[in-house]
Motif scaffolding. Structure first.
Motif, PDB file in Angstrom:
ATOM      1  N   THR A 189       6.217   2.909   1.577  1.00 21.01           N
ATOM      2  CA  THR A 189       5.708   4.084   0.875  1.00 21.01           C
ATOM      3  C   THR A 189       5.904   5.350   1.710  1.00 21.01           C
ATOM      4  O   THR A 189       5.453   6.428   1.306  1.00 21.01           O
ATOM      5  CB  THR A 189       4.217   3.904   0.552  1.00 21.01           C
ATOM      6  N   ASP A 190       6.569   5.197   2.849  1.00 20.12           N
ATOM      7  CA  ASP A 190       6.947   6.343   3.680  1.00 20.12           C
ATOM      8  C   ASP A 190       8.457   6.315   3.856  1.00 20.12           C
ATOM      9  O   ASP A 190       9.185   6.851   3.032  1.00 20.12           O
ATOM     10  CB  ASP A 190       6.215   6.287   5.019  1.00 20.12           C
ATOM     11  N   HIS A 223      -1.108   2.086   2.021  1.00 15.69           N
ATOM     12  CA  HIS A 223      -1.774   2.875   0.984  1.00 15.69           C
ATOM     13  C   HIS A 223      -2.222   4.180   1.635  1.00 15.69           C
ATOM     14  O   HIS A 223      -3.352   4.301   2.120  1.00 15.69           O
ATOM     15  CB  HIS A 223      -2.965   2.094   0.425  1.00 15.69           C
ATOM     16  N   TRP A 224      -1.319   5.153   1.662  1.00 20.10           N
ATOM     17  CA  TRP A 224      -1.608   6.439   2.285  1.00 20.10           C
ATOM     18  C   TRP A 224      -2.398   7.309   1.293  1.00 20.10           C
ATOM     19  O   TRP A 224      -1.881   7.704   0.262  1.00 20.10           O
ATOM     20  CB  TRP A 224      -0.304   7.150   2.664  1.00 20.10           C
ATOM     21  N   HIS A 225      -3.641   7.558   1.638  1.00 21.89           N
ATOM     22  CA  HIS A 225      -4.495   8.415   0.814  1.00 21.89           C
ATOM     23  C   HIS A 225      -4.984   9.545   1.706  1.00 21.89           C
ATOM     24  O   HIS A 225      -5.878   9.354   2.546  1.00 21.89           O
ATOM     25  CB  HIS A 225      -5.680   7.621   0.248  1.00 21.89           C
ATOM     26  N   TYR A 230      -0.714  13.069  -6.262  1.00 24.84           N
ATOM     27  CA  TYR A 230       0.015  12.483  -5.128  1.00 24.84           C
ATOM     28  C   TYR A 230      -0.649  11.187  -4.682  1.00 24.84           C
ATOM     29  O   TYR A 230       0.025  10.157  -4.485  1.00 24.84           O
ATOM     30  CB  TYR A 230       0.054  13.477  -3.967  1.00 24.84           C
ATOM     31  N   ASN A 231      -1.956  11.212  -4.518  1.00 24.96           N
ATOM     32  CA  ASN A 231      -2.661  10.018  -4.063  1.00 24.96           C
ATOM     33  C   ASN A 231      -2.632   8.902  -5.103  1.00 24.96           C
ATOM     34  O   ASN A 231      -2.552   7.722  -4.744  1.00 24.96           O
ATOM     35  CB  ASN A 231      -4.096  10.378  -3.680  1.00 24.96           C
ATOM     36  N   MET A 273       0.850   7.385  -4.791  1.00 26.76           N
ATOM     37  CA  MET A 273       0.935   6.551  -3.597  1.00 26.76           C
ATOM     38  C   MET A 273       0.249   5.208  -3.822  1.00 26.76           C
ATOM     39  O   MET A 273       0.761   4.154  -3.433  1.00 26.76           O
ATOM     40  CB  MET A 273       0.312   7.285  -2.410  1.00 26.76           C
ATOM     41  N   LYS A 314       2.441   2.985  -6.049  1.00 22.60           N
ATOM     42  CA  LYS A 314       3.610   2.471  -5.326  1.00 22.60           C
ATOM     43  C   LYS A 314       3.213   1.356  -4.360  1.00 22.60           C
ATOM     44  O   LYS A 314       3.901   0.337  -4.237  1.00 22.60           O
ATOM     45  CB  LYS A 314       4.301   3.606  -4.576  1.00 22.60           C
ATOM     46  N   TYR A 315       2.096   1.568  -3.680  1.00 28.18           N
ATOM     47  CA  TYR A 315       1.671   0.559  -2.721  1.00 28.18           C
ATOM     48  C   TYR A 315       1.283  -0.740  -3.422  1.00 28.18           C
ATOM     49  O   TYR A 315       1.725  -1.831  -3.023  1.00 28.18           O
ATOM     50  CB  TYR A 315       0.486   1.079  -1.904  1.00 28.18           C
TER      51      TYR A 315
END
Length: 247
Positions: free
Chosen positions: A121-122, A144-146, A154-155, A158, A161-162
């Protein structure tokens, strides 16, 4: 409480800083996302790979992506002293000759080892590795980038996707899962670990990507969302630490 199962081959795992690890399966070394190469003349107990100490070993070097905190080109100098070395690199990493280049959502047979990739996810990939009767999951920057301050859309994106990548792992039996628990995420630091633990069958979770803030490991173990699996979280408290040793 997490228990190491009896195995004919003995295992050991060293923490090499941030998201770097050296894992011995009993027959070979797997080195993940090595980037800190100091002090000079260091050893595994310092979190440093001294290639001379591995000259007679079979070594596989994994790089999940090109970010400076996951990749140090010094790894390519190791081949001068380690004859039996294989590099397995995400295809965004500046490559040199004699490397295995991998891309997301593929399965690779590398000698007698099977490697499946997920999409980060990056940047880059995560690795699922089957070797010597073990299954290892190394997330890289798949998390899981929050982020506080980012817009809701955006969150949400993310998260979707995660969780989509986690669905690819659903039901997989994993012996060791190396997963980001990033304190910069504030109250959301635990979400990546939760996603792994709720979709797979993990024997032991090893926190990483903690930026030197090892208090986050205790916070994870004490988090209400981790109540059912807190005893599977292994402690990481310093660079060069031997996380476990089955010898």
């Amino acid at each position: 409480m997490w228990m190491m199962q009896e195995r004919e081959n003995k295992m050991v795992c060293y923490y090499l800083d941030h998201s770097g690890f050296a894992f011995h399966t009993g027959s070979r070394w797997l080195i993940f996302d090595y980037f800190t190469d100091a002090p000079q003349n260091g050893t595994l107990a310092d979190g440093v790979i001294d290639p001379a100490a591995f000259s007679g070993e079979q070594v596989f070097v994994f790089v999940s992506h090109r970010h400076h905190d996951h990749f140090n080109p010094v790894i390519f100098s190791w081949r001068e002293q380690i004859r039996n070395i294989t590099y397995i690199l995400s295809d965004d990493v500046p490559a040199q000759e004699d490397t295995v280049r991998v891309s997301p959502h593929q399965i690779y047979r590398i000698q007698d080892m099977t490697v499946e990739t997920l999409e980060s996810t990056d940047e880059g990939v995560a690795f699922l590795v089957w070797v010597d009767g073990l299954c290892l999951y190394f997330a890289g920057d798949l998390n899981h980038w929050h982020w506080e301050g980012e817009p809701d859309w955006y969150n949400r994106d993310m998260k979707e996707k995660y969780l989509s990548e986690m669905e690819r792992l659903r039901g997989t039996k994993i012996d060791f899962a190396f997963v980001p628990v990033d304190p910069r995420l504030g109250d959301a630091f635990y979400l990546g670990a939760k996603g792994v633990m709720e979709t797979t069958d993990v024997n032991a979770l090893i926190p990483m990507h903690v930026w030197g803030d090892y208090s986050v490991v205790g916070r994870l173990k004490g988090h209400p969302e981790a109540e059912k699996w807190k005893d599977k979280v292994l402690s990481v408290s310093r660079r060069g630490e031997k996380i476990f040793d089955s010898h």
